[in-house]
Motif scaffolding. Structure first.
Motif, PDB file in Angstrom:
ATOM      1  N   VAL A   5      -8.374  25.095 -28.031  1.00  0.00           N
ATOM      2  CA  VAL A   5      -8.606  25.902 -29.224  1.00  0.00           C
ATOM      3  C   VAL A   5      -9.538  27.077 -28.967  1.00  0.00           C
ATOM      4  O   VAL A   5      -9.301  28.192 -29.464  1.00  0.00           O
ATOM      5  N   PHE A   6     -10.588  26.898 -28.174  1.00  0.00           N
ATOM      6  CA  PHE A   6     -11.536  27.985 -27.950  1.00  0.00           C
ATOM      7  C   PHE A   6     -10.922  29.091 -27.092  1.00  0.00           C
ATOM      8  O   PHE A   6     -11.169  30.280 -27.314  1.00  0.00           O
ATOM      9  N   ILE A   7     -10.114  28.697 -26.113  1.00  0.00           N
ATOM     10  CA  ILE A   7      -9.473  29.700 -25.257  1.00  0.00           C
ATOM     11  C   ILE A   7      -8.512  30.549 -26.070  1.00  0.00           C
ATOM     12  O   ILE A   7      -8.495  31.787 -25.968  1.00  0.00           O
ATOM     13  N   VAL A   8      -7.694  29.907 -26.894  1.00  0.00           N
ATOM     14  CA  VAL A   8      -6.732  30.647 -27.714  1.00  0.00           C
ATOM     15  C   VAL A   8      -7.450  31.519 -28.730  1.00  0.00           C
ATOM     16  O   VAL A   8      -7.094  32.693 -28.934  1.00  0.00           O
ATOM     17  N   ALA A   9      -8.470  30.979 -29.376  1.00  0.00           N
ATOM     18  CA  ALA A   9      -9.193  31.733 -30.404  1.00  0.00           C
ATOM     19  C   ALA A   9      -9.877  32.957 -29.803  1.00  0.00           C
ATOM     20  O   ALA A   9      -9.825  34.055 -30.381  1.00  0.00           O
ATOM     21  N   LEU A  10     -10.516  32.805 -28.651  1.00  0.00           N
ATOM     22  CA  LEU A  10     -11.231  33.933 -28.043  1.00  0.00           C
ATOM     23  C   LEU A  10     -10.274  35.017 -27.566  1.00  0.00           C
ATOM     24  O   LEU A  10     -10.560  36.212 -27.707  1.00  0.00           O
ATOM     25  N   ASN A  11      -9.142  34.625 -26.991  1.00  0.00           N
ATOM     26  CA  ASN A  11      -8.166  35.627 -26.563  1.00  0.00           C
ATOM     27  C   ASN A  11      -7.555  36.347 -27.766  1.00  0.00           C
ATOM     28  O   ASN A  11      -7.340  37.564 -27.722  1.00  0.00           O
ATOM     29  N   THR A  12      -7.281  35.610 -28.833  1.00  0.00           N
ATOM     30  CA  THR A  12      -6.753  36.246 -30.039  1.00  0.00           C
ATOM     31  C   THR A  12      -7.787  37.182 -30.650  1.00  0.00           C
ATOM     32  O   THR A  12      -7.451  38.296 -31.094  1.00  0.00           O
ATOM     33  N   LEU A  13      -9.036  36.749 -30.673  1.00  0.00           N
ATOM     34  CA  LEU A  13     -10.114  37.594 -31.173  1.00  0.00           C
ATOM     35  C   LEU A  13     -10.217  38.885 -30.370  1.00  0.00           C
ATOM     36  O   LEU A  13     -10.367  39.983 -30.945  1.00  0.00           O
ATOM     37  N   ALA A  14     -10.102  38.781 -29.051  1.00  0.00           N
ATOM     38  CA  ALA A  14     -10.144  39.977 -28.207  1.00  0.00           C
ATOM     39  C   ALA A  14      -8.998  40.918 -28.538  1.00  0.00           C
ATOM     40  O   ALA A  14      -9.157  42.148 -28.543  1.00  0.00           O
ATOM     41  N   GLY A  15      -7.829  40.362 -28.843  1.00  0.00           N
ATOM     42  CA  GLY A  15      -6.692  41.197 -29.216  1.00  0.00           C
ATOM     43  C   GLY A  15      -6.915  41.919 -30.534  1.00  0.00           C
ATOM     44  O   GLY A  15      -6.560  43.093 -30.676  1.00  0.00           O
ATOM     45  N   VAL A  16      -7.510  41.227 -31.495  1.00  0.00           N
ATOM     46  CA  VAL A  16      -7.791  41.860 -32.789  1.00  0.00           C
ATOM     47  C   VAL A  16      -8.787  43.003 -32.625  1.00  0.00           C
ATOM     48  O   VAL A  16      -8.610  44.095 -33.194  1.00  0.00           O
ATOM     49  N   LEU A  17      -9.831  42.775 -31.850  1.00  0.00           N
ATOM     50  CA  LEU A  17     -10.847  43.803 -31.659  1.00  0.00           C
ATOM     51  C   LEU A  17     -10.324  44.989 -30.848  1.00  0.00           C
ATOM     52  O   LEU A  17     -10.902  46.074 -30.896  1.00  0.00           O
ATOM     53  N   ALA A  18      -9.237  44.777 -30.099  1.00  0.00           N
ATOM     54  CA  ALA A  18      -8.682  45.857 -29.277  1.00  0.00           C
ATOM     55  C   ALA A  18      -7.673  46.725 -30.025  1.00  0.00           C
ATOM     56  O   ALA A  18      -7.186  47.710 -29.468  1.00  0.00           O
ATOM     57  N   VAL A  19      -7.363  46.376 -31.270  1.00  0.00           N
ATOM     58  CA  VAL A  19      -6.404  47.170 -32.036  1.00  0.00           C
ATOM     59  C   VAL A  19      -6.987  48.565 -32.275  1.00  0.00           C
ATOM     60  O   VAL A  19      -8.151  48.724 -32.661  1.00  0.00           O
ATOM     61  N   ASP A  20      -6.165  49.576 -32.082  1.00  0.00           N
ATOM     62  CA  ASP A  20      -6.601  50.955 -32.249  1.00  0.00           C
ATOM     63  C   ASP A  20      -6.989  51.214 -33.707  1.00  0.00           C
ATOM     64  O   ASP A  20      -6.220  50.942 -34.635  1.00  0.00           O
ATOM     65  N   GLU A  21      -8.195  51.738 -33.890  1.00  0.00           N
ATOM     66  CA  GLU A  21      -8.686  52.016 -35.236  1.00  0.00           C
ATOM     67  C   GLU A  21      -7.817  53.043 -35.958  1.00  0.00           C
ATOM     68  O   GLU A  21      -7.681  53.001 -37.195  1.00  0.00           O
ATOM     69  N   LEU A  22      -7.224  53.965 -35.216  1.00  0.00           N
ATOM     70  CA  LEU A  22      -6.363  54.968 -35.838  1.00  0.00           C
ATOM     71  C   LEU A  22      -5.149  54.327 -36.507  1.00  0.00           C
ATOM     72  O   LEU A  22      -4.701  54.784 -37.560  1.00  0.00           O
ATOM     73  N   ARG A  23      -4.613  53.291 -35.901  1.00  0.00           N
ATOM     74  CA  ARG A  23      -3.475  52.586 -36.494  1.00  0.00           C
ATOM     75  C   ARG A  23      -3.883  51.890 -37.785  1.00  0.00           C
ATOM     76  O   ARG A  23      -3.123  51.858 -38.761  1.00  0.00           O
ATOM     77  N   LEU A  24      -5.081  51.329 -37.794  1.00  0.00           N
ATOM     78  CA  LEU A  24      -5.562  50.678 -39.008  1.00  0.00           C
ATOM     79  C   LEU A  24      -5.765  51.693 -40.134  1.00  0.00           C
ATOM     80  O   LEU A  24      -5.415  51.439 -41.291  1.00  0.00           O
ATOM     81  N   ARG A  25      -6.337  52.840 -39.778  1.00  0.00           N
ATOM     82  CA  ARG A  25      -6.539  53.878 -40.794  1.00  0.00           C
ATOM     83  C   ARG A  25      -5.210  54.413 -41.317  1.00  0.00           C
ATOM     84  O   ARG A  25      -5.064  54.681 -42.516  1.00  0.00           O
ATOM     85  N   ALA A  26      -4.261  54.570 -40.402  1.00  0.00           N
ATOM     86  CA  ALA A  26      -2.942  55.043 -40.824  1.00  0.00           C
ATOM     87  C   ALA A  26      -2.288  54.057 -41.784  1.00  0.00           C
ATOM     88  O   ALA A  26      -1.671  54.454 -42.786  1.00  0.00           O
ATOM     89  N   ALA A  27      -2.422  52.766 -41.509  1.00  0.00           N
ATOM     90  CA  ALA A  27      -1.847  51.755 -42.396  1.00  0.00           C
ATOM     91  C   ALA A  27      -2.521  51.792 -43.766  1.00  0.00           C
ATOM     92  O   ALA A  27      -1.848  51.702 -44.806  1.00  0.00           O
ATOM     93  N   ARG A  28      -3.836  51.936 -43.784  1.00  0.00           N
ATOM     94  CA  ARG A  28      -4.546  51.998 -45.067  1.00  0.00           C
ATOM     95  C   ARG A  28      -4.183  53.260 -45.850  1.00  0.00           C
ATOM     96  O   ARG A  28      -4.056  53.235 -47.070  1.00  0.00           O
ATOM     97  N   SER A  29      -4.011  54.367 -45.125  1.00  0.00           N
ATOM     98  CA  SER A  29      -3.659  55.615 -45.803  1.00  0.00           C
ATOM     99  C   SER A  29      -2.271  55.555 -46.424  1.00  0.00           C
ATOM    100  O   SER A  29      -1.974  56.272 -47.379  1.00  0.00           O
ATOM    101  N   LEU A  30      -1.411  54.686 -45.877  1.00  0.00           N
ATOM    102  CA  LEU A  30      -0.067  54.518 -46.427  1.00  0.00           C
ATOM    103  C   LEU A  30      -0.024  53.475 -47.539  1.00  0.00           C
ATOM    104  O   LEU A  30       1.052  53.132 -48.027  1.00  0.00           O
ATOM    105  N   GLY A  31      -1.193  52.974 -47.898  1.00  0.00           N
ATOM    106  CA  GLY A  31      -1.275  52.042 -49.013  1.00  0.00           C
ATOM    107  C   GLY A  31      -1.196  50.579 -48.640  1.00  0.00           C
ATOM    108  O   GLY A  31      -1.071  49.729 -49.536  1.00  0.00           O
ATOM    109  N   ALA A  32      -1.263  50.248 -47.364  1.00  0.00           N
ATOM    110  CA  ALA A  32      -1.195  48.849 -46.943  1.00  0.00           C
ATOM    111  C   ALA A  32      -2.511  48.145 -47.244  1.00  0.00           C
ATOM    112  O   ALA A  32      -3.587  48.652 -46.920  1.00  0.00           O
TER     113      ALA A  32
END
Length: 271
Positions: A150-177
């Motif tokens: 569980v810790f290995i999977v959780a930490l790797n998934t957490l690393a993936g979430v933190l690596a998401v490009d902030e520009l993509r998140l802003r673009a999604a929010r700007s489109l109303g997501a």
């Protein structure tokens, strides 16, 4: 004097050379490697007693003996079931935990001390507690595999979430997501390669844990087989158990790699 280029003979490779340069099939190299390893093993075993280092022939005879009475199949089935159950539970819990801690900062800060503490404590340290709390049955072994995964999977998934490009998140929010839509359409696809990598790493660690758990508290399983072989001074059985673990691990990882490639293609990621 002018030279007629059309009449000049062209140089060419000797006949048959192109045909001889054929690519060796990929499976040949592993086969040759295994045969070479068996040869070296056999040569080295000639210098020692069978108790210290049994030969490949003696190990094969031991495997045949264990197969005939059903011991090997029973041990492999028991270990496989425990590994898969604990690992699958670790993936099912670890991925959501990694996603939530990656997206919710206060939750990440609260859980971080526990994650950082327990991921450094080896599962074998909890074998005694697992038996006291859950008994010597299947639950204690599955719980240890779950703890490993569980810790290995959780930490790797957490690393993936933190690596998401902030520009993509802003673009999604700007489109109303909203938060849920952003998580499903942006964060999750970007996190899949990290999650599947964590799942593969967790699978390998599960095999490391199962032997310790079965040696301490199990009547069946490859770990129990190895320990029983020690009590009966059957070193060839120990080798059979070790080889069976390696073969099982290879098969599990092969299936997981195939599923990983299919998952990555599903999300448009090359892997």
């Amino acid at each position: 004097m002018a030279v007629d280029l059309e009449s000049t003979p062209k140089l060419s490779a000797p006949p048959g050379r192109a045909g001889r340069r054929r690519r060796v099939p990929g499976f040949v190299y592993p086969v040759v490697s295994v045969l070479l390893g068996l040869l070296i093993w056999n040569l080295v075993s000639m210098n020692y007693t069978s108790f210290f280092l049994p030969s490949p022939k003696l190990t094969w005879d031991g495997a045949v003996e264990l197969i005939k009475d059903g011991t090997l199949w029973q041990a492999m089935t028991a270990s496989s079931g425990r590994i898969f159950a604990g690992w699958a539970l670790g993936v099912v819990v670890g991925v959501p935990v990694g996603l939530l801690t990656g997206r919710i900062q206060w939750l990440r800060l609260m859980l971080d001390p526990y994650i950082q503490f327990f991921r450094f404590v080896p599962p074998i340290a909890f074998v005694t507690l697992a038996i006291i709390w859950l008994g010597p049955g299947e639950s204690s072994k599955i719980a240890l595999i779950f703890y490993t995964s569980v810790f290995i999977v959780a930490l790797n998934t957490l690393a993936g979430v933190l690596a998401v490009d902030e520009l993509r998140l802003r673009a999604a929010r700007s489109l109303g997501a909203g938060p849920v839509r952003t998580l499903v359409s942006v964060v999750l696809p970007s996190t899949v390669p990290y999650a599947v990598t964590g799942a593969r790493l967790a699978m390998g660690n599960s095999f490391l844990t199962i032997v310790s758990a079965e040696i301490v508290a199990a009547q069946t399983g490859l770990g129990s087989l190895i320990w029983t072989a020690r009590n009966y001074a059957k070193t060839e059985w120990v080798f059979v158990g070790i080889i069976a673990l390696g073969v099982l691990g290879y098969l599990f990882d092969w299936v997981l790699r195939a599923l990983t490639r299919a998952t990555l293609r599903r999300y448009g990621v090359n892997g």
